[in-house]
Design a protein around this motif. Sequence first.
Motif, PDB file in Angstrom:
ATOM      1  N   LEU A   1      18.857 -49.440  89.984  1.00  0.00           N
ATOM      2  CA  LEU A   1      19.658 -48.566  90.848  1.00  0.00           C
ATOM      3  C   LEU A   1      20.896 -49.275  91.366  1.00  0.00           C
ATOM      4  CD1 LEU A   1      16.870 -46.722  92.802  1.00  0.00           C
ATOM      5  CD2 LEU A   1      18.611 -45.683  91.371  1.00  0.00           C
ATOM      6  N   ARG A   2      20.782 -50.595  91.551  1.00  0.00           N
ATOM      7  CA  ARG A   2      21.947 -51.333  92.040  1.00  0.00           C
ATOM      8  C   ARG A   2      23.074 -51.370  91.018  1.00  0.00           C
ATOM      9  NH1 ARG A   2      21.125 -56.368  95.923  1.00  0.00           N
ATOM     10  NH2 ARG A   2      19.843 -55.362  97.512  1.00  0.00           N
ATOM     11  N   GLN A   3      22.703 -51.165  89.728  1.00  0.00           N
ATOM     12  CA  GLN A   3      23.735 -51.141  88.700  1.00  0.00           C
ATOM     13  C   GLN A   3      24.545 -49.852  88.744  1.00  0.00           C
ATOM     14  OE1 GLN A   3      24.175 -53.769  86.512  1.00  0.00           O
ATOM     15  NE2 GLN A   3      22.628 -54.810  87.740  1.00  0.00           N
ATOM     16  N   VAL A   4      23.993 -48.832  89.406  1.00  0.00           N
ATOM     17  CA  VAL A   4      24.696 -47.549  89.460  1.00  0.00           C
ATOM     18  C   VAL A   4      25.896 -47.691  90.389  1.00  0.00           C
ATOM     19  CG1 VAL A   4      24.497 -45.145  90.140  1.00  0.00           C
ATOM     20  CG2 VAL A   4      22.584 -46.279  89.017  1.00  0.00           C
TER      21      VAL A   4
ATOM     22  N   LEU B   1      19.156 -41.624  90.119  1.00  0.00           N
ATOM     23  CA  LEU B   1      17.970 -41.833  89.292  1.00  0.00           C
ATOM     24  C   LEU B   1      18.231 -41.543  87.810  1.00  0.00           C
ATOM     25  CD1 LEU B   1      15.374 -43.013  90.211  1.00  0.00           C
ATOM     26  CD2 LEU B   1      14.382 -40.728  90.354  1.00  0.00           C
ATOM     27  N   PRO B   2      18.882 -40.413  87.469  1.00  0.00           N
ATOM     28  CA  PRO B   2      19.182 -40.191  86.048  1.00  0.00           C
ATOM     29  C   PRO B   2      20.057 -41.292  85.473  1.00  0.00           C
ATOM     30  CG  PRO B   2      19.485 -38.181  87.292  1.00  0.00           C
ATOM     31  CD  PRO B   2      19.227 -39.251  88.301  1.00  0.00           C
ATOM     32  N   ALA B   3      21.018 -41.777  86.267  1.00  0.00           N
ATOM     33  CA  ALA B   3      21.907 -42.821  85.752  1.00  0.00           C
ATOM     34  C   ALA B   3      21.149 -44.110  85.489  1.00  0.00           C
ATOM     35  CB  ALA B   3      23.042 -43.065  86.752  1.00  0.00           C
ATOM     36  N   ALA B   4      20.125 -44.357  86.321  1.00  0.00           N
ATOM     37  CA  ALA B   4      19.404 -45.627  86.196  1.00  0.00           C
ATOM     38  C   ALA B   4      18.177 -45.502  85.311  1.00  0.00           C
ATOM     39  CB  ALA B   4      19.003 -46.119  87.590  1.00  0.00           C
ATOM     40  N   LEU B   5      17.925 -44.303  84.796  1.00  0.00           N
ATOM     41  CA  LEU B   5      16.647 -44.052  84.119  1.00  0.00           C
ATOM     42  C   LEU B   5      16.339 -45.005  82.964  1.00  0.00           C
ATOM     43  CD1 LEU B   5      14.325 -42.194  84.650  1.00  0.00           C
ATOM     44  CD2 LEU B   5      15.170 -40.681  82.863  1.00  0.00           C
ATOM     45  N   PRO B   6      17.291 -45.272  82.048  1.00  0.00           N
ATOM     46  CA  PRO B   6      16.951 -46.173  80.931  1.00  0.00           C
ATOM     47  C   PRO B   6      16.491 -47.538  81.426  1.00  0.00           C
ATOM     48  CG  PRO B   6      19.029 -45.056  80.521  1.00  0.00           C
ATOM     49  CD  PRO B   6      18.648 -44.744  81.928  1.00  0.00           C
TER      50      PRO B   6
ATOM     51  N   LEU C   1      30.627 -34.181  98.081  1.00  0.00           N
ATOM     52  CA  LEU C   1      30.402 -32.772  97.745  1.00  0.00           C
ATOM     53  C   LEU C   1      29.362 -32.149  98.663  1.00  0.00           C
ATOM     54  CD1 LEU C   1      30.437 -33.015  93.878  1.00  0.00           C
ATOM     55  CD2 LEU C   1      32.162 -31.971  95.360  1.00  0.00           C
ATOM     56  N   GLY C   2      28.876 -32.941  99.625  1.00  0.00           N
ATOM     57  CA  GLY C   2      27.953 -32.408 100.609  1.00  0.00           C
ATOM     58  C   GLY C   2      26.503 -32.552 100.237  1.00  0.00           C
ATOM     59  N   ALA C   3      26.213 -33.368  99.222  1.00  0.00           N
ATOM     60  CA  ALA C   3      24.815 -33.533  98.819  1.00  0.00           C
ATOM     61  C   ALA C   3      24.054 -34.342  99.864  1.00  0.00           C
ATOM     62  CB  ALA C   3      24.741 -34.234  97.468  1.00  0.00           C
ATOM     63  N   THR C   4      22.762 -34.036  99.983  1.00  0.00           N
ATOM     64  CA  THR C   4      21.916 -34.810 100.895  1.00  0.00           C
ATOM     65  C   THR C   4      21.460 -36.089 100.193  1.00  0.00           C
ATOM     66  OG1 THR C   4      19.965 -33.685 100.075  1.00  0.00           O
ATOM     67  CG2 THR C   4      21.035 -32.738 102.007  1.00  0.00           C
ATOM     68  N   ASP C   5      20.857 -36.998 100.976  1.00  0.00           N
ATOM     69  CA  ASP C   5      20.282 -38.232 100.421  1.00  0.00           C
ATOM     70  C   ASP C   5      19.434 -37.913  99.199  1.00  0.00           C
ATOM     71  OD1 ASP C   5      21.382 -39.777 102.312  1.00  0.00           O
ATOM     72  OD2 ASP C   5      19.515 -40.587 103.124  1.00  0.00           O
ATOM     73  N   ARG C   6      18.583 -36.901  99.405  1.00  0.00           N
ATOM     74  CA  ARG C   6      17.623 -36.556  98.367  1.00  0.00           C
ATOM     75  C   ARG C   6      18.302 -36.146  97.073  1.00  0.00           C
ATOM     76  NH1 ARG C   6      12.541 -32.895  97.970  1.00  0.00           N
ATOM     77  NH2 ARG C   6      13.929 -31.214  97.383  1.00  0.00           N
ATOM     78  N   ARG C   7      19.327 -35.282  97.185  1.00  0.00           N
ATOM     79  CA  ARG C   7      20.049 -34.837  95.997  1.00  0.00           C
ATOM     80  C   ARG C   7      20.762 -36.012  95.334  1.00  0.00           C
ATOM     81  NH1 ARG C   7      21.351 -29.329  95.320  1.00  0.00           N
ATOM     82  NH2 ARG C   7      22.062 -30.085  93.317  1.00  0.00           N
ATOM     83  N   VAL C   8      21.382 -36.862  96.177  1.00  0.00           N
ATOM     84  CA  VAL C   8      22.150 -37.978  95.623  1.00  0.00           C
ATOM     85  C   VAL C   8      21.222 -38.899  94.838  1.00  0.00           C
ATOM     86  CG1 VAL C   8      23.507 -40.021  96.181  1.00  0.00           C
ATOM     87  CG2 VAL C   8      23.900 -37.891  97.426  1.00  0.00           C
ATOM     88  N   ILE C   9      20.084 -39.220  95.440  1.00  0.00           N
ATOM     89  CA  ILE C   9      19.177 -40.186  94.804  1.00  0.00           C
ATOM     90  C   ILE C   9      18.504 -39.580  93.582  1.00  0.00           C
ATOM     91  CG2 ILE C   9      17.037 -41.459  95.122  1.00  0.00           C
ATOM     92  CD1 ILE C   9      17.929 -41.832  98.073  1.00  0.00           C
ATOM     93  N   LEU C  10      17.888 -38.414  93.769  1.00  0.00           N
ATOM     94  CA  LEU C  10      17.108 -37.832  92.676  1.00  0.00           C
ATOM     95  C   LEU C  10      17.992 -37.198  91.611  1.00  0.00           C
ATOM     96  CD1 LEU C  10      14.092 -36.242  94.572  1.00  0.00           C
ATOM     97  CD2 LEU C  10      14.315 -38.502  93.531  1.00  0.00           C
ATOM     98  N   GLY C  11      19.144 -36.636  92.037  1.00  0.00           N
ATOM     99  CA  GLY C  11      19.962 -35.907  91.086  1.00  0.00           C
ATOM    100  C   GLY C  11      21.041 -36.745  90.415  1.00  0.00           C
ATOM    101  N   VAL C  12      21.473 -37.815  91.074  1.00  0.00           N
ATOM    102  CA  VAL C  12      22.603 -38.583  90.545  1.00  0.00           C
ATOM    103  C   VAL C  12      22.191 -40.008  90.158  1.00  0.00           C
ATOM    104  CG1 VAL C  12      24.888 -39.496  91.062  1.00  0.00           C
ATOM    105  CG2 VAL C  12      24.238 -37.211  91.871  1.00  0.00           C
TER     106      VAL C  12
END
Lengths: 322, 292
Positions: B170-173, B197-202, B184-195
């Motif tokens: 996640l730190r690489q993101v 986490l997918p970026a760090a998934l591999p 864009l007004g996203a909450t913590d939850r949206r930022v982490i789970l939606g942005v």
Amino acid sequence: MKFKVWLGVVAGVLPAALVAIVLFLAVYSWPAIHFNGPGFVVRDVWNLGNLYANPVTVHGVQIQPGASYGILFLIVGTLLSTLIALLLAVPVGVGAAIFLAEAVPDHLRMWISFFVELLMAIPSVVFGLWGYVVVIPFLSRHLFPFLALTIGRVIPFFAGPTGSGYGLLTAGVVLALMIVPIIAATLRDALVNQPASMREAALALGATRFEAMWRVTLPGARKTLIGATFLALGRALGETMAVLMVSGNALNYLPRNVYDPISTMAAFIVSQLDSALQDPTGLAVRSLAEIALVLSIISIIVNAAARLILVVWGNVQRSMAV
Amino acid sequence: MAIAIQQAPAPLPRRIRLSRRIVSTAGWAVAGTCLLVLSVMMVWILEVVFVRGARALNLSLFTTITQGTGGGLLNAIEGTFVLSAGALLLSVPLGVASGIYISEYRFSRWASVIRFLADVLVGVPSIVVGYFGYVALVEWGGWNFSVAAGSISLAIICLPYICRTTELALRQVSNDLRDAAYSLGATDRRVILGVCLPAALPAILTGVLLALAVSVGETAPLLYTAGWSNYMWDGHLTHSPIGYLTYAIWTFINEPFASANALAYAAAFLVTAFVLVINIMARFVLDRRARR
């Protein structure tokens, strides 16, 4: 905000696991701690007592008559095998790290490092297999007689008889190989990341490349080296399967020379549980739990020290060895 | 200037004293020997495991169960995967969640406590975890030797690995991604789970794979929690022991029978090959990402 709290609670499972391990072992081994007293670590006898007699009560604890538990021979075996491993592994690790960081071309470095550091991934039972099948015959037939005739003339601890090959030195050698990559990988990383300007200054002053490495770059990474050595120490203290398979599993025996069989705290837990279960009072099993407790506290201290040295003092965010 | 020196080190002036040159050359020779010794040892281990292991391999290993000191390894292969799968099932959700916490809330005190304790937990000897499993689950919990006790012990070992690799992933993101999402007004939850986490998934999956390799190679935590069984798993989570490959290595190499030794070599071959393949795969995935 609620999401943060929820995550924080889930993340608490990590500290909880650590606390649970120490707490469970402490509570379970409490009767043994009470019965064995502080003499546990200085007595040199592990004796389940007369298993065919009726249990007697001593200090409010039920024991088999004659039972006595002390782990001095395990502490000696653990410390000596770890010491030998470190004495072998630190110089080899430093040498390999220096060579990888400075003498190997960039495009080769990655591959050679990766190959050598794959040693970290090999399961310890495979190290044990290797030690048992090929290292023991090799050492006991070729190296040990040679050592006894050469170093053994000067240092009595190295003199014969050279025994069967199962023993202190074999355990030390196998342990050394398991911990070398931790030292080599962590140090190589630190060496490559040292500021180039210091090295260039040394070269400009007329130092040879080796002198620049030995006198300037390496001292700059000494905190990392100390931290990595602590990590390696922690690994060697708690290593189980490989030691179990090559140490000879001595019982109530202090090594008289470097070839003598030993046992370590970790290996002893595995090798003795079956016989400890024969004790109807359960005190032997609880005494083994006391060993596990002692071992866990030692390893927690050593690893905490390693992390503090690396992260706080040496400013290394992450070593290769996780 | 700096680059020029790195690529072509200044030729040594002739006047450097001979003694210094000898020491320097000898120093490199010693350092090179250290590396050579390490490489030779690695090759030696691989040679023992793969050459002897390959000789012991045959099809019946994968189709029959262990019988006394011979037979096959089907029960052990199945057991290793059941135990590792159980361990990952437990440790991945917990480990990834705690990794997210110590990365995304890295400045909170609780995060630094957890980060530190994760590093300490990595260093707790696996036999201590195994004995804890024996005391707490097998004895006190009354589960006897079982899949549940073995998997939980293995999960404790995997947990800190997964936690730390998730944090690093996640730190690489890039923080720009987080800033953009927050703006864009996203909450913590949206930022982490939606942005994030997918970026760090591999990278997170790579960490999970490495944890799988660790769990497949472990022996000590399983000896007194999973036990050993010559038969296939009966599907019960508690009260029924299960076989696994590393136990076969340890036990069967000590037997005086050639058939038992062959089983040990074959098990060592399978375990080592699996662990190495995962490590090599992980390295290539990480390397490809690092170069991008």
